[in-house]
Write a protein that holds these residues in place. Sequence first.
Motif, PDB file in Angstrom:
ATOM      1  N   PHE A 114       0.841  -1.204   0.000  1.00 37.59           N
ATOM      2  CA  PHE A 114       0.000   0.000   0.000  1.00 37.59           C
ATOM      3  C   PHE A 114       0.874   1.251   0.000  1.00 37.59           C
ATOM      4  N   MET A 115       1.857   1.298   0.905  1.00 34.62           N
ATOM      5  CA  MET A 115       2.690   2.501   1.018  1.00 34.62           C
ATOM      6  C   MET A 115       3.571   2.720  -0.202  1.00 34.62           C
ATOM      7  N   LEU A 156       1.117  13.101   4.611  1.00 34.84           N
ATOM      8  CA  LEU A 156       1.016  12.233   5.781  1.00 34.84           C
ATOM      9  C   LEU A 156       2.125  11.178   5.838  1.00 34.84           C
ATOM     10  N   ALA A 157       3.173  11.319   5.021  1.00 38.04           N
ATOM     11  CA  ALA A 157       4.221  10.296   4.962  1.00 38.04           C
ATOM     12  C   ALA A 157       4.896  10.110   6.317  1.00 38.04           C
ATOM     13  N   PHE A 188       4.984   6.818   8.697  1.00 37.11           N
ATOM     14  CA  PHE A 188       6.221   6.183   9.147  1.00 37.11           C
ATOM     15  C   PHE A 188       6.226   6.013  10.666  1.00 37.11           C
ATOM     16  N   GLU A 189       5.806   7.057  11.383  1.00 34.46           N
ATOM     17  CA  GLU A 189       5.844   7.013  12.847  1.00 34.46           C
ATOM     18  C   GLU A 189       4.934   5.930  13.406  1.00 34.46           C
ATOM     19  N   LEU A 210       8.952  -0.301   7.090  1.00 31.94           N
ATOM     20  CA  LEU A 210       9.784   0.881   7.331  1.00 31.94           C
ATOM     21  C   LEU A 210      10.595   1.304   6.107  1.00 31.94           C
ATOM     22  N   VAL A 211      10.710   0.427   5.109  1.00 30.59           N
ATOM     23  CA  VAL A 211      11.459   0.786   3.882  1.00 30.59           C
ATOM     24  C   VAL A 211      10.548   0.740   2.656  1.00 30.59           C
ATOM     25  N   ALA A 212       9.228   0.854   2.890  1.00 27.66           N
ATOM     26  CA  ALA A 212       8.279   0.660   1.787  1.00 27.66           C
ATOM     27  C   ALA A 212       8.220   1.849   0.844  1.00 27.66           C
ATOM     28  N   ASN A 213       8.557   3.053   1.323  1.00 26.71           N
ATOM     29  CA  ASN A 213       8.403   4.255   0.503  1.00 26.71           C
ATOM     30  C   ASN A 213       9.690   5.063   0.552  1.00 26.71           C
ATOM     31  N   ASN A 214      10.099   5.597  -0.595  1.00 24.57           N
ATOM     32  CA  ASN A 214      11.368   6.333  -0.651  1.00 24.57           C
ATOM     33  C   ASN A 214      11.384   7.558   0.265  1.00 24.57           C
TER      34      ASN A 214
END
Length: 910
Positions: free
Chosen positions: A140-141, A149-150, A154-155, A188-192
């Motif tokens: 999804f991410m 809201l990135a 992440f948080e 935690l590494v799904a989105n740049n």
Amino acid sequence: MEQRVAGTNLLSAVLCALPTDLLSAEQLEFLTTFYTDRLRDHHNVMPAIIDGIDAMVHMKALPAGNVPLILQAFFQHTTCQSQTRGDRTKLFNIFKYLTLTFKEELTTMAGDFVYGLINSIDGERDPRNLEIIFSFMPDFMANYPLLHLAEEMFEIFACYFPIDFNPSKQDPTAITRDQLAAKLTNCLVANNEFAEWTVVLAVEKLESELLVAKLDSIELLHQAAVKFPPSVLEPHFDQIWQALKAETFPGADNEDILKASLKALGALLERAAHVPSISHSYQTSVLGVVLPQLSDVNQRLFHPATAIALVCVAGDAPFAADKILNSFLLKLQATDLGTSPPDQRIKIYQIVAQVYKLTALRDSLQKLDTTISVALQDDVIAALRLCEREDFDAKQEDLELQKAALSVLNECAPVLSEAQRALVYKALVQLISHPTIDLDFTVLTVGLGALQPVELQANFIDISIRNFEIFSNFIKRKIYSNLLPLLPQMAFTQRILDLVMTQMFKEGNPEPVRLLALEALNTLLTQEDQRFIVDLQQQSNLLHKLIELAQQTEDLTLQSLEQIAGALSRIIQQLPLSEQSAIISEYLPGLQLQKSADLYIAKGLLGYLHKDISLDDHFERLLSDLTQLSLSTENEQLRVIAHHLLCSLVNKMQNSTENRGKVKQITEQLKKAIKAGDVRAVEILAWVGKGLVVAGFDEAADIVGDLSDLLKHPTLSTAAALGFDIIAAEYPELDLPVVKFLYKQKFFHTIMGKMGNKLADYCVHHLKAFVYVLKATPQAVIKLNIEQLGPLLFRSLEEHNEAQSLCIALGICESFVQQQDAYFQAHLGHLIPSCLELSKYKAQHTMQVRIAALQLLYDITKYPTFALLPHKVDVTLALAAALDDPKRLVRNTAVQARNAWYLVGAANED
């Protein structure tokens, strides 16, 4: 409210039971309106509403535009975290389904859906729900715009890192901590956009003292290196490198942390290699730290520096390899090859070889700076050529230097210049003709042969073959071992074959020289495939030549005959059945088995003959001749061959009345010899019985009965007991292709039928034979009969038989005790005293027996405490004697066993 709950439950239950293609779009529009209105209702109605929404979104005709309406109503009027755990599970599965199926519609919701999802996940603690979230959220991410809201997204996941979770031991499908940790890392590494925050989080948690937190943090950096593009990670590289350097340079005491850190660094450098500017920046930072430490092999930082240097080469081979090789070259040029101790050079060469190997794996050997690589290769070749000096004394350290030099040349062979190769060939000729050095350089010659076949043949192979006659047998053996691996290369096949054949069949050749050639032939036949062996036989009629050699050469040693038999066996196994049959028909009738040569030929032809080839015409003669040979010869080697052939023949024989009658004749003949007191006849009978037992012939029971009757014989009882060992034992070199299904179980039941009542009479030899049989009996069969067999096992331990049967009996007991078998728990009063007695140093208690007894005592401590406490004091005191055993291995096992018994019942016992 109760009525609304019941009504909604009924409607949702109906929806869940309906086929997914039954309702129309209009009906689903109406239901959407109904359920979105119901979301305002009392929280008690919510479970039924969630069930209904779950059923509705899976309907095939659901209008895609209804999905945002449902989600907006849900996010507006209720929250996920206010529901029960089971309902939250349903909601997360709904979110998972919707993100996979309605991407376009959810994207139109923009930040509303992302914000609603964040609020739904926030605060979730149940590991089963987290497992669902961590499974679908990475996709999804990665595929949905997170907008502003990135960081919040992440948080939501960062608060779980590192995972601290212990699964329930009672849950058979429990989620493990490592599974959750791996899935959280993917989130935690799904989105740049997460790159900066991920690095900060990993570096922060890496400072933890907890091993699991460190490993999770390093794995997060590794996944970041794999998932994020180099351009995204470049601003954070210095931060990552400083964190990893603390764990690798000089390195942590923990091997797992060190390996994980190097793996993470390697992934970072390897990904960056696709962008030269970033890669060179990374490499400069890392190599600037480690290169100064490579100048002295005795420094404490040398080993961690080399580990990091090799990781650099794996990342960007041409850039890093040149820098590292140049550093080593400067060090080598500063020391004198002839006078300095070789230790430093050996270590440098070993690392240089690894650098070349990694560079070759990256297809970058040709990209190396030739001014550096050529100078370095010159130094290595000079070290190899030390063997050419007359004062070369072949001490261990000098030989290690030669091996290290060869390891470098093995890897850099493709980039050696013509002048360098010429020097290498001279050194190889010197090495192979040296009267005392025996180094393996086949990897180098095979590599050079593939690259430069003409050069290798002229400068190495031809010289070795031309001078073959004048060399000593030690050198001849070296020539064979170094030339045979070159055989698959077409350029050398015929020349090497000609050498072997000439040395084998040349008249007047000394026996040791012929034996070397025969050994080489067997090595060749073992290495090569079926097609090569069949072609070799067809082209040179090798079988005929070998048989002729065995029969017509006087004074052939048994060693040479053994090699000939091995070669015949390897050839005949690869031939088609028609050819095997023709060869047997041609050669078998003329064999006189009382002659050693003919017996070995028979071993080669018959030992691994295919079971479908009928030997009926020769069967009676073979049985008779082999039996007579075994009864009459004093040579133990010939008797072993005769026994193996007899066993294999009766195993493969056609199941006909005539053949069984011939076996009956032989067994009757053996019985007469046994009555006359011939021990050899007992052994032959056991071998015949083995072939029959494995093939499942009914006659096997008669032989087993005859052997069991002999167990009370005054002079033949020991031989009879060993006969059961022959039948039960596995012989890898014996060809028994006809194997009856469950023959071991049948053999066991036959024994129990023949010997069961005699075992109760407590005869030593009966017990010994019984233990040999149990060794080959499947454990499941023993377990089924443990009530009957257990007392006999305990007796065999108390009887203090010879070492072999005691070790077998202890091993059987141990296999049950390790599984905490209830029968042995109930009989610890029998087992423990026997083990204590066997653990004492006595003449008949060999080291293996004492170790096995002590190991069994140690395994017994795994039983429940209440079963052990009555024995604790006695065992602890009795084991004191074993602590002073003369053998170190026995003392080690005694310490382990006594410590375990001492801790039985301790307060902190696991």
